[in-house]
Motif scaffolding. Sequence first.
Motif, PDB file in Angstrom:
ATOM      1  N   ASN A 111     -34.227 -17.204  22.851  1.00 36.33           N
ATOM      2  CA  ASN A 111     -33.994 -17.439  21.422  1.00 36.33           C
ATOM      3  C   ASN A 111     -33.383 -16.210  20.738  1.00 36.33           C
ATOM      4  O   ASN A 111     -33.492 -16.030  19.548  1.00 36.33           O
ATOM      5  N   GLY A 125     -26.548 -18.530  27.049  1.00 37.58           N
ATOM      6  CA  GLY A 125     -26.839 -19.800  27.699  1.00 37.58           C
ATOM      7  C   GLY A 125     -27.610 -20.675  26.738  1.00 37.58           C
ATOM      8  O   GLY A 125     -27.825 -20.320  25.578  1.00 37.58           O
ATOM      9  N   LYS A 126     -28.005 -21.838  27.241  1.00 44.87           N
ATOM     10  CA  LYS A 126     -28.856 -22.715  26.442  1.00 44.87           C
ATOM     11  C   LYS A 126     -30.288 -22.198  26.544  1.00 44.87           C
ATOM     12  O   LYS A 126     -30.659 -21.618  27.572  1.00 44.87           O
ATOM     13  N   THR A 137     -32.784 -23.631  27.332  1.00 35.39           N
ATOM     14  CA  THR A 137     -33.442 -24.247  28.482  1.00 35.39           C
ATOM     15  C   THR A 137     -32.973 -23.667  29.820  1.00 35.39           C
ATOM     16  O   THR A 137     -33.576 -23.949  30.857  1.00 35.39           O
ATOM     17  N   ASP A 138     -31.893 -22.859  29.817  1.00 31.53           N
ATOM     18  CA  ASP A 138     -31.420 -22.212  31.049  1.00 31.53           C
ATOM     19  C   ASP A 138     -32.413 -21.137  31.454  1.00 31.53           C
ATOM     20  O   ASP A 138     -32.826 -20.330  30.615  1.00 31.53           O
ATOM     21  N   SER A 162     -34.488 -16.183  30.639  1.00 32.58           N
ATOM     22  CA  SER A 162     -34.729 -16.809  29.342  1.00 32.58           C
ATOM     23  C   SER A 162     -36.061 -16.354  28.760  1.00 32.58           C
ATOM     24  O   SER A 162     -36.201 -16.181  27.550  1.00 32.58           O
ATOM     25  N   LYS A 203     -31.939 -15.599  17.059  1.00 28.63           N
ATOM     26  CA  LYS A 203     -30.824 -16.525  16.892  1.00 28.63           C
ATOM     27  C   LYS A 203     -30.989 -17.246  15.571  1.00 28.63           C
ATOM     28  O   LYS A 203     -32.100 -17.666  15.218  1.00 28.63           O
TER      29      LYS A 203
END
Length: 104
Positions: A68, A74-75, A77-78, A93, A103
């Motif tokens: 975050n 990346g996302k 969830t990555d 992550s 973010k």
Amino acid sequence: MKTSRRTFLISSIGVASTLALGTTAFAADAARVEESDPTAQALGYKHDASKVDKAKYTKYAAGQDCGNCSFYQGKPTDAWAPCPMFANKQVASKGWCSAYNKKA
């Protein structure tokens, strides 16, 4: 928020090197940053945010992690994605470093 000159310079070097190299690196091919990496050590990077030295990095707060962070490319969830603070090496992550920026 108070930032040391050293942290600012290290962060600036990471961003500058990313701009110089471009963003053509493929995420799957990027190496993962190791906690023993000099930049990682300077920024207090940990693969697992729960292992951050909270006494040394007082800026850290529960819930902050690379997924975050505005620098995470990346996302959320990555599991791993590139980060410009580490010359686009992949970070976890669930990781954290002192360059963390929430973010929007």
